[in-house]
Design an enzyme around this catalytic site. Structure first.
Site, PDB file in Angstrom:
ATOM      1  N   ARG A  88      56.117  53.494  28.238  1.00 47.33           N
ATOM      2  CA  ARG A  88      56.081  53.306  26.548  1.00 47.33           C
ATOM      3  C   ARG A  88      57.290  54.056  25.980  1.00 47.33           C
ATOM      4  O   ARG A  88      57.958  55.207  26.271  1.00 47.33           O
ATOM      5  CB  ARG A  88      54.722  54.147  26.093  1.00 47.33           C
ATOM      6  CG  ARG A  88      53.447  52.857  26.371  1.00 47.33           C
ATOM      7  CD  ARG A  88      52.357  53.648  25.829  1.00 47.33           C
ATOM      8  NE  ARG A  88      51.870  54.855  26.520  1.00 47.33           N
ATOM      9  CZ  ARG A  88      51.956  56.097  26.145  1.00 47.33           C
ATOM     10  NH1 ARG A  88      52.445  56.288  24.917  1.00 47.33           N
ATOM     11  NH2 ARG A  88      51.786  57.112  26.781  1.00 47.33           N
TER      12      ARG A  88
ATOM     13  N   TYR B 219      57.265  46.124  29.143  1.00 52.58           N
ATOM     14  CA  TYR B 219      56.777  47.200  30.126  1.00 52.58           C
ATOM     15  C   TYR B 219      55.214  47.682  29.372  1.00 52.58           C
ATOM     16  O   TYR B 219      55.129  48.139  28.318  1.00 52.58           O
ATOM     17  CB  TYR B 219      57.473  48.314  30.265  1.00 52.58           C
ATOM     18  CG  TYR B 219      57.141  49.044  31.486  1.00 52.58           C
ATOM     19  CD1 TYR B 219      57.745  48.827  32.771  1.00 52.58           C
ATOM     20  CD2 TYR B 219      56.234  50.108  31.484  1.00 52.58           C
ATOM     21  CE1 TYR B 219      56.996  49.303  33.790  1.00 52.58           C
ATOM     22  CE2 TYR B 219      55.844  50.567  32.698  1.00 52.58           C
ATOM     23  CZ  TYR B 219      56.166  50.271  34.070  1.00 52.58           C
ATOM     24  OH  TYR B 219      55.889  51.002  35.058  1.00 52.58           O
TER      25      TYR B 219
ATOM     26  N   GLY C 257      52.237  49.508  28.286  1.00 49.01           N
ATOM     27  CA  GLY C 257      51.741  49.674  26.716  1.00 49.01           C
ATOM     28  C   GLY C 257      52.465  49.174  25.745  1.00 49.01           C
ATOM     29  O   GLY C 257      51.927  48.869  24.540  1.00 49.01           O
TER      30      GLY C 257
ATOM     31  N   LYS D 268      47.054  50.062  24.583  1.00 50.38           N
ATOM     32  CA  LYS D 268      47.160  51.086  23.781  1.00 50.38           C
ATOM     33  C   LYS D 268      47.418  50.699  22.124  1.00 50.38           C
ATOM     34  O   LYS D 268      46.774  51.306  21.256  1.00 50.38           O
ATOM     35  CB  LYS D 268      48.385  52.028  23.966  1.00 50.38           C
ATOM     36  CG  LYS D 268      48.492  52.237  25.449  1.00 50.38           C
ATOM     37  CD  LYS D 268      47.293  53.542  25.763  1.00 50.38           C
ATOM     38  CE  LYS D 268      47.795  53.852  27.343  1.00 50.38           C
ATOM     39  NZ  LYS D 268      46.628  54.567  27.826  1.00 50.38           N
TER      40      LYS D 268
ATOM     41  N   HIS E 252      40.773  57.620  23.888  1.00 47.76           N
ATOM     42  CA  HIS E 252      41.439  57.632  25.047  1.00 47.76           C
ATOM     43  C   HIS E 252      40.789  58.425  26.343  1.00 47.76           C
ATOM     44  O   HIS E 252      41.106  59.665  26.735  1.00 47.76           O
ATOM     45  CB  HIS E 252      42.739  58.246  25.029  1.00 47.76           C
ATOM     46  CG  HIS E 252      43.858  57.967  25.949  1.00 47.76           C
ATOM     47  ND1 HIS E 252      44.984  58.869  25.979  1.00 47.76           N
ATOM     48  CD2 HIS E 252      44.118  57.152  26.998  1.00 47.76           C
ATOM     49  CE1 HIS E 252      45.507  58.429  27.181  1.00 47.76           C
ATOM     50  NE2 HIS E 252      45.051  57.152  27.653  1.00 47.76           N
TER      51      HIS E 252
ATOM     52  N   SER F 272      48.002  62.692  30.004  1.00 50.60           N
ATOM     53  CA  SER F 272      48.817  61.976  31.546  1.00 50.60           C
ATOM     54  C   SER F 272      49.036  63.282  32.413  1.00 50.60           C
ATOM     55  O   SER F 272      49.164  64.465  32.106  1.00 50.60           O
ATOM     56  CB  SER F 272      49.977  61.237  31.052  1.00 50.60           C
ATOM     57  OG  SER F 272      50.919  61.755  30.261  1.00 50.60           O
ATOM     58  N   ALA F 273      48.980  62.742  33.673  1.00 49.11           N
ATOM     59  CA  ALA F 273      49.146  63.626  34.848  1.00 49.11           C
ATOM     60  C   ALA F 273      48.001  64.632  34.839  1.00 49.11           C
ATOM     61  O   ALA F 273      48.571  65.802  35.473  1.00 49.11           O
ATOM     62  CB  ALA F 273      50.434  64.399  34.609  1.00 49.11           C
ATOM     63  N   CYS F 274      47.033  64.609  34.391  1.00 49.94           N
ATOM     64  CA  CYS F 274      45.730  65.429  34.847  1.00 49.94           C
ATOM     65  C   CYS F 274      44.786  64.649  35.812  1.00 49.94           C
ATOM     66  O   CYS F 274      43.755  65.129  35.934  1.00 49.94           O
ATOM     67  CB  CYS F 274      45.051  65.831  33.490  1.00 49.94           C
ATOM     68  SG  CYS F 274      46.089  67.070  32.781  1.00 49.94           S
TER      69      CYS F 274
ATOM     70  N   LYS G  28      43.142  61.437  35.629  1.00 50.72           N
ATOM     71  CA  LYS G  28      42.298  60.855  34.788  1.00 50.72           C
ATOM     72  C   LYS G  28      41.234  59.716  35.635  1.00 50.72           C
ATOM     73  O   LYS G  28      40.164  59.702  35.839  1.00 50.72           O
ATOM     74  CB  LYS G  28      42.444  60.053  33.550  1.00 50.72           C
ATOM     75  CG  LYS G  28      41.550  60.155  32.794  1.00 50.72           C
ATOM     76  CD  LYS G  28      42.092  60.080  31.267  1.00 50.72           C
ATOM     77  CE  LYS G  28      41.854  58.546  30.424  1.00 50.72           C
ATOM     78  NZ  LYS G  28      43.037  58.287  29.529  1.00 50.72           N
ATOM     79  N   THR G  29      42.403  58.864  36.178  1.00 47.65           N
ATOM     80  CA  THR G  29      41.898  57.843  37.162  1.00 47.65           C
ATOM     81  C   THR G  29      41.222  58.214  38.552  1.00 47.65           C
ATOM     82  O   THR G  29      40.056  57.801  38.834  1.00 47.65           O
ATOM     83  CB  THR G  29      43.016  56.891  37.426  1.00 47.65           C
ATOM     84  OG1 THR G  29      43.732  56.072  36.083  1.00 47.65           O
ATOM     85  CG2 THR G  29      42.655  55.755  38.110  1.00 47.65           C
ATOM     86  N   ASN G  30      41.599  59.405  38.829  1.00 46.55           N
ATOM     87  CA  ASN G  30      41.123  60.170  40.143  1.00 46.55           C
ATOM     88  C   ASN G  30      39.665  60.652  39.719  1.00 46.55           C
ATOM     89  O   ASN G  30      38.779  60.284  40.378  1.00 46.55           O
ATOM     90  CB  ASN G  30      41.995  61.245  40.369  1.00 46.55           C
ATOM     91  CG  ASN G  30      43.381  60.790  40.998  1.00 46.55           C
ATOM     92  OD1 ASN G  30      43.447  59.603  41.155  1.00 46.55           O
ATOM     93  ND2 ASN G  30      44.263  61.605  41.436  1.00 46.55           N
TER      94      ASN G  30
ATOM     95  N   ASP H 214      40.510  54.399  31.259  1.00 38.33           N
ATOM     96  CA  ASP H 214      41.477  55.032  30.368  1.00 38.33           C
ATOM     97  C   ASP H 214      40.913  55.213  29.146  1.00 38.33           C
ATOM     98  O   ASP H 214      41.414  55.625  28.259  1.00 38.33           O
ATOM     99  CB  ASP H 214      42.700  53.908  30.623  1.00 38.33           C
ATOM    100  CG  ASP H 214      43.702  54.637  29.802  1.00 38.33           C
ATOM    101  OD1 ASP H 214      44.110  55.576  29.861  1.00 38.33           O
ATOM    102  OD2 ASP H 214      44.491  53.478  29.328  1.00 38.33           O
TER     103      ASP H 214
ATOM    104  N   ARG I 259      53.584  51.208  38.508  1.00 38.51           N
ATOM    105  CA  ARG I 259      52.220  51.029  38.243  1.00 38.51           C
ATOM    106  C   ARG I 259      51.579  49.972  39.272  1.00 38.51           C
ATOM    107  O   ARG I 259      52.352  48.826  39.895  1.00 38.51           O
ATOM    108  CB  ARG I 259      52.132  50.579  36.719  1.00 38.51           C
ATOM    109  CG  ARG I 259      52.527  51.432  35.856  1.00 38.51           C
ATOM    110  CD  ARG I 259      51.603  52.440  35.532  1.00 38.51           C
ATOM    111  NE  ARG I 259      51.976  53.378  34.621  1.00 38.51           N
ATOM    112  CZ  ARG I 259      51.188  54.185  33.628  1.00 38.51           C
ATOM    113  NH1 ARG I 259      49.850  53.988  33.782  1.00 38.51           N
ATOM    114  NH2 ARG I 259      51.595  55.140  33.167  1.00 38.51           N
TER     115      ARG I 259
ATOM    116  N   ARG J   3      46.210  71.092  31.173  1.00 36.29           N
ATOM    117  CA  ARG J   3      46.754  71.646  32.384  1.00 36.29           C
ATOM    118  C   ARG J   3      47.072  72.900  31.910  1.00 36.29           C
ATOM    119  O   ARG J   3      48.233  73.222  31.238  1.00 36.29           O
ATOM    120  CB  ARG J   3      47.939  70.563  32.702  1.00 36.29           C
ATOM    121  CG  ARG J   3      48.195  70.665  34.181  1.00 36.29           C
ATOM    122  CD  ARG J   3      49.483  70.247  34.426  1.00 36.29           C
ATOM    123  NE  ARG J   3      49.258  68.903  35.378  1.00 36.29           N
ATOM    124  CZ  ARG J   3      49.186  68.878  36.543  1.00 36.29           C
ATOM    125  NH1 ARG J   3      49.335  70.144  37.068  1.00 36.29           N
ATOM    126  NH2 ARG J   3      48.451  67.779  37.425  1.00 36.29           N
TER     127      ARG J   3
END
Ligand code: SAT
Ligand code: MN
Length: 604
Positions: free
Chosen positions: A72, A213, A215, A222, A242, A264-266, A268-270, A289, A385, A416
């Protein structure tokens, strides 16, 4: 197949015709979302070199983007509201007329030599009262097939829109017309200074130019489900957030649903697909998401739907260890990979996945790559992705498409933080919870501008996604508590999986062990588990969190579950600066400043 001529809706027809006249495509194709359509567009992209067909997973493809078009582009993203105040300080604003004048220039002939695709789609189960429809015009077949995974595309939706159902108007072009006889490239796009991702909230309109690409181009995500939807939600009394949505089942078979907003990078999907380490507990996924939430007429609870139909997840780091359910979803086939590495046997590879050494691969920049001898940089782009259908997820909750949505008991916020912030903290009230969300933040690393110790604020993980003034957005959160249908608000929690010890080790194991925190939250929602009221919120008592079988020292446990009063006090000036910065137009809700003052007082 429907053609422009077959349409009956005069507004729809003239809107489409206007863009045809401006963009001058070679032809126009109206999509119906069928499998044949999807397959034939994939075949077409294999022929043109945009896609490589993989041997495994089944029916899956790899695309490699232009090297300038990998994420993005926030600095090229605009909110084109009538006034700059309505965009607020968290957005780039452009006057709508000025933006349209620019678009009339750049879109002129932008689709020459290409097909214009018209994608009728629904965000959410089209039968749900919480769903919203849209039409995206695009000259990118890559966008079409990704939209067919991420949203619901169908003839029925087109027919309903043609019959007068309201819809969001979305237009996208890669901004790379083809002159007569000009050879195409695998990933057409425009240079960064010509990219525009523009939202016109008052007109429920999105126009995106120059990027293919994620979003930037899949406008349901988004642009629509967050930026435009936040504006609709505020007007109509609901919430577009979100957030992941998960279903938690206790050993006794009791069910609760939880949403969570994380930068991001925390992970979320996991978290959305987590495998609990505590016996008898079960997590299932509703969404990873975005959550759209509305008070339900019958039970007065906030009900959430996942407006999406697929996962557009970050590939590197996804593995059988970090997220087996995502891996099984991907390996179920029908996956589009973007910017990962291609293996010799035509499969995918990325860093920190299951296979440590992939042998000779082709990296995302199409260069030969292996572990011993590789061009600088990783084989898979760090923002590479997978696009994969949610229905293939082995832990997708059976009710994930329920038109009524699922009733939300708790909302999680989290950042974080190496220091100061405890493992879990329950807000003292809805207002306090909104304050927690408004001051959500992560530590910057030494490498980030600002340097170590400075906080990067990301309110409700929505910093680049609030389609209007952030202060008005906080006000809307506060107002939800006074909604005429509200009988029971979700409880709000602030979690931090990333606390470290003095020597730098993680105090909390994370991953599946996060289920222990979810269990405490579950029990709190039933008024069961114990907590101490502290200056910052309600913290679990020493033994309220199930630590059985965990290798966490008594000292670390204590650090995870106690208040670092001095650390909090030292943070307060940064909170204040942040709130003042957002308050440029003087519309910060007084409750937010009041929460700040109360926190300060409680800390002493
Ligand atoms: O590219 S997306 O906006 O869809 C994903 C992300 O940046 O979180
Ligand atoms: Mn996201």
């Amino acid at each position: 197949m429907t053609t422009l001529k077959d349409l009956k809706n005069a507004e729809l027809k003239s809107w489409l015709q206007g863009w045809v006249d401006l963009c001058k495509p070679t032809d126009v194709y109206i999509c119906n979302g069928s499998k044949e359509e999807y397959d034939s567009l994939c075949d077409l992209m294999v022929k043109t070199g945009t896609f490589i067909k993989l041997k495994t997973p089944a029916n899956s493809y790899l695309a490699r983007s232009d090297k300038s078009d990998v994420a993005r582009v926030e600095e090229r993203t605009f909110i084109c509201s009538k006034t700059e105040k309505d965009a607020g300080v968290t957005n780039h604003w452009k006057e709508p007329g000025e933006m349209m004048a620019e678009f009339n220039k750049v879109f002129d002939g932008a689709m020459q030599g290409r097909t214009m695709y018209v994608i009728p789609f629904s965000m959410g189960n089209p039968e749900s009262p919480l769903a919203k429809y849209g039409i995206e015009i695009t000259d990118s077949p890559y966008v079409v097939v990704n939209m067919e995974i991420m949203t619901r595309v169908s003839q029925v939706i087109l027919d309903r829109i043609d019959a007068g159902h309201e819809y969001v108007h979305a237009v996208h072009s890669n901004g790379a017309p083809l002159a007569d006889g000009q050879a195409d490239v695998p990933w057409p796009c425009a240079p960064v200074e010509k990219k525009y991702i523009s939202q016109f909230p008052e007109e429920r309109k999105i126009i995106s130019f120059g990027s293919g690409y994620g979003g930037n181009a899949l406008l349901g995500k988004k642009c629509f489900a967050l930026r435009i939807a936040t504006v609709l939600a505020r007007e109509e009394g609901w919430m577009a957030e979100h957030m992941l949505i998960l279903k938690l089942t206790s050993p006794e078979g009791e069910v609760k649903y939880v949403t969570g907003a994380f930068p991001s990078a925390c992970g979320k999907t996991n978290l959305a697909m987590l495998t609990p380490t505590i016996p008898g507990w079960k997590v299932e996924t509703v969404g990873d998401d975005i959550a759209w939430m509305r008070f339900n007429e019958k039970d007065g609870m906030l009900h959430a739907i996942n407006p999406e139909a697929g996962f557009f997840g970050v590939a590197p780091g996804t593995s059988m260890k970090s997220n087996p359910n995502a891996m099984k979803t991907i390996n179920g086939g029908n996956t589009i990979f973007t910017n990962v590495a291609l293996t010799e046997d035509y499969s995918y590879w990325w860093e920190d996945g299951d296979v440590k050494d992939p042998g000779n691969v082709v990296d995302w920049l199409r260069r030969p790559w292996n572990k011993a001898n590789n061009p600088a940089g990783p084989a898979a782009h760090k923002n590479s992705r997978f696009t994969t259908p949610a229905r293939q997820c082995p832990v997708i909750a059976p009710e994930w498409e329920d038109p009524e949505g699922v009733p939300i008991s708790a909302i999680l916020f989290g950042g974080r933080r190496k220091t100061v912030v405890p493992l879990v903290n329950e807000s003292l009230s809805w207002e306090h919870g909104v304050f927690m969300g408004a001051t959500m933040s992560s530590e910057m690393t030494a490498a980030t501008l600002g340097g170590a110790g400075q906080l990067r604020f990301d309110p409700m993980a929505m910093l680049p996604f609030i389609g209007y003034n952030a202060c008005d957005y906080f006000q809307h959160w506060l107002d939800m508590a006074k909604h005429r249908l509200c009988k029971k608000l979700p409880k709000i929690y602030y979690v931090n999986w990333f606390r470290r010890g003095e020597d730098g080790h993680f105090l909390w194991p994370g991953y599946g062990d996060n289920s222990r925190v979810l269990k405490w939250i579950f029990e709190r929602c039933d008024g069961k588990a114990a907590a101490n009221e502290t200056a910052i919120g309600n913290l679990p008592t020493e033994d309220a969190i199930d630590m059985s079988g965990l290798d966490v020292s008594a000292e670390d446990k204590k650090t995870l579950l106690s208040v670092d009063t001095e650390g909090w006090k030292a943070t307060l000036p940064q909170f204040k600066d942040w709130l003042d910065k957002l308050n440029k137009y003087g519309n910060m809700p007084k409750e937010i400043f009041a929460q700040f003052e109360e926190l300060k007082k409680r800390l002493g």
